[in-house]
Write a protein that holds these residues in place. Structure first.
Motif: not given
Length: 241
Positions: A134-140, A216-222, A203-206
């Motif tokens: 949720d945090a990563i999606e809200t950030f983007l 690889p590592g995109t979510k971790k880095n965000l 849409e952002i989640k997808e």
């Protein structure tokens, strides 16, 4: 065993952001979805060994016409006081306002109703089930749709309402919540919202899922960027001058 991993992560978040103090009365916003059900179980378990003694209640907002008897039974089993608040949120958003993009208005109405009722019930804190994804999606979403670097906080102090909002699941990945929900067969209430899974957030989640496969590592880095305030650099004109 899997629940222990989630409990450990929640415990770390509670400690890192000083979420719970002695004699708190915490209202869990219980929607009946997997996230809020997991939060309720985690806080109930944490309560048994927490160094700080605190009270726990659950509040469910009924947007109109939803059978939440399963939540009544669950809270009775867990020995957690349960309060179901009847609202006309669904009617306001979809029938009266006829919102094409209903999520923002719905969230504001739900947030206001939850906080008001938590206050009336003597709570000083409200716990919400937002997790790492949720945090990563809200950030983007903030950057893509609002042009700003922003995200909700793990802990928000609301002086006007004398309430503090806490998010103990903030270190927990959504896939972990799905696993524990299945493992313990939590009684998930079907989301009654007509816009469910047809939103900008979906849409952002997808998109994040796609990027994480390609890079690889995109979510971790965000998520790391959200926690790395020391290396935040934006174009502050006055400082650059």
């Amino acid at each position: 065993m899997y629940m222990q991993k989630l409990l450990s992560k929640a415990r770390q978040a509670i400690k890192d952001f000083d979420m719970i103090q002695e004699n708190d009365k915490i209202a869990v916003g219980l929607s009946g979805g997997k996230d809020s059900l997991t939060l309720l179980h985690i806080l109930k378990r944490y309560q048994s060994f927490s160094p700080e003694k605190f009270e726990l209640i659950a509040i469910t907002l009924n947007p109109g016409g939803v059978d939440n008897s399963i939540l009544h039974n669950l809270c009775k089993k867990l020995e957690i006081p349960f309060y179901e608040i009847q609202t006309n949120i669904k009617e306001i958003v979809f029938d009266i306002r006829k919102e094409k993009n209903p999520c923002s208005l719905c969230a504001n109405l739900r947030r206001g109703a939850l906080n008001d009722n938590a206050n009336k019930l003597g709570c000083n804190k409200v716990a919400l089930g937002h997790h790492k994804d949720d945090a990563i999606e809200t950030f983007l979403m903030s950057m893509f749709y609002e042009g700003r670097v922003n995200c909700f906080s793990p802990k928000t102090i609301m002086d006007k309402q004398d309430l503090t909002i806490i998010r103990p699941l903030i270190y927990i990945d959504e896939y972990m919540i799905k696993k524990v929900t299945k493992e313990f067969n939590y009684p998930v209430v079907q989301n009654p919202c007509p816009a469910n899974e047809n939103t900008k957030r979906q849409e952002i989640k997808e998109l994040i899922s796609k990027l994480n496969k390609e890079i690889p590592g995109t979510k971790k880095n965000l998520f790391g960027a959200l926690n790395n305030s020391e290396k935040l650099f934006i174009w502050d004109k006055e400082k650059i001058k």
